[in-house]
Design an enzyme around this catalytic site. Structure first.
Site: not given
Length: 267
Positions: A181, A163
């Protein structure tokens, strides 16, 4: 003798053959353990996905991340610190830190104890301080102090996962990536846009369904939509610009909010 000859010349009767032997062999069935799981489908048609992101593009023509940074290095640090913390909290903690340590060399010179004091208001600050020093050291020793532009290289840095790497590639280097997220993971599954059981599955699904011409900004559009409209505890469907298209089971409104451009983001 002639009779015997005629008997010998007769064609022999074919032997009986079982019907099953004449059928094509059936393919062996795959066990549940070896069968490939079916990928979940988006609840939206191609035209509906196009319209969803067209509206996002009108509402926020130039969406931006809400973390403050001054260069790729400080962005890596800020995103790594944002795990289990808010962007507002990270910005408060890093304002003074980045003023004195905006390169990996300066961060190493500052030292772990000083870094820890600067970020002590952030969750898991002790371990994060160790990672900031460790990733700074790796950047200096293995990458000549430069943040790599490759995902496989980025995830080698301590405290940097997929991420974080995707955020850096997008915000620092202009690459079209999807950083999944909690907001994006929730929305993708809640509204059925790109269902998946893991962040990686959701990322792969989003990349496949989002039109290429919207892919670069899609990450921020979805995050901001989840942060300010499609909230975790109670989605504010009355303020949603895609309320008529949304297929979430819990939506409370089917009339879309007015589609107008929002004021530029201010941090």
């Amino acid at each position: 003798m002639a009779r015997q000859y005629r008997e010998d010349m007769k064609e022999p009767k074919p032997k009986s053959v079982k019907l099953a032997a004449l059928q094509p062999a059936s393919k062996p069935r795959m066990s549940k353990a070896t069968a490939k799981p079916r990928k979940p489908k988006s609840a939206y048609s191609t035209e509906e996905v196009e319209e969803i992101f067209r509206r996002f593009s009108v509402q926020r023509p130039e969406p931006k991340g809400e973390l403050n940074y001054v260069n790729p290095f400080t962005l890596v640090v800020a995103v790594a610190l944002s795990a289990q913390a808010t962007d507002v909290g990270v910005n408060k903690a890093t304002k003074a830190l980045f003023a004195i340590a905006d390169t990996p060399e300066k961060m190493l010179a500052l030292g772990e104890d000083a870094v820890r004091e600067h970020i002590r208001t952030i969750g898991l600050y002790r371990n994060k301080a160790k990672n900031v020093i460790a990733l700074s050291r790796m950047l200096v020793e293995d990458f000549d102090g430069e943040v790599p532009r490759d995902r496989d290289e980025l995830v080698k840095l301590p405290g940097v996962g997929r991420k974080t790497a995707n955020v850096v590639l997008s915000m620092a280097f202009g690459q079209a990536t999807i950083a999944v997220d909690t907001h994006i993971f929730r929305i993708a599954n809640r509204i059925g846009l790109a269902p998946g059981k893991t962040p990686d599955q959701v990322e792969d699904h989003l990349v496949r369904v989002i039109p290429n011409h919207y892919l670069y900004h899609a990450h921020h559009w979805l995050i901001l939509h989840g942060r300010y409209t499609c909230k975790a505890r109670r989605p504010e469907c009355e303020h949603c610009i895609i309320a008529d298209l949304c297929k979430a089971a819990e939506k409370t409104n089917t009339i879309p909010a007015p589609l107008v451009a929002l004021p530029p983001q201010v941090f």
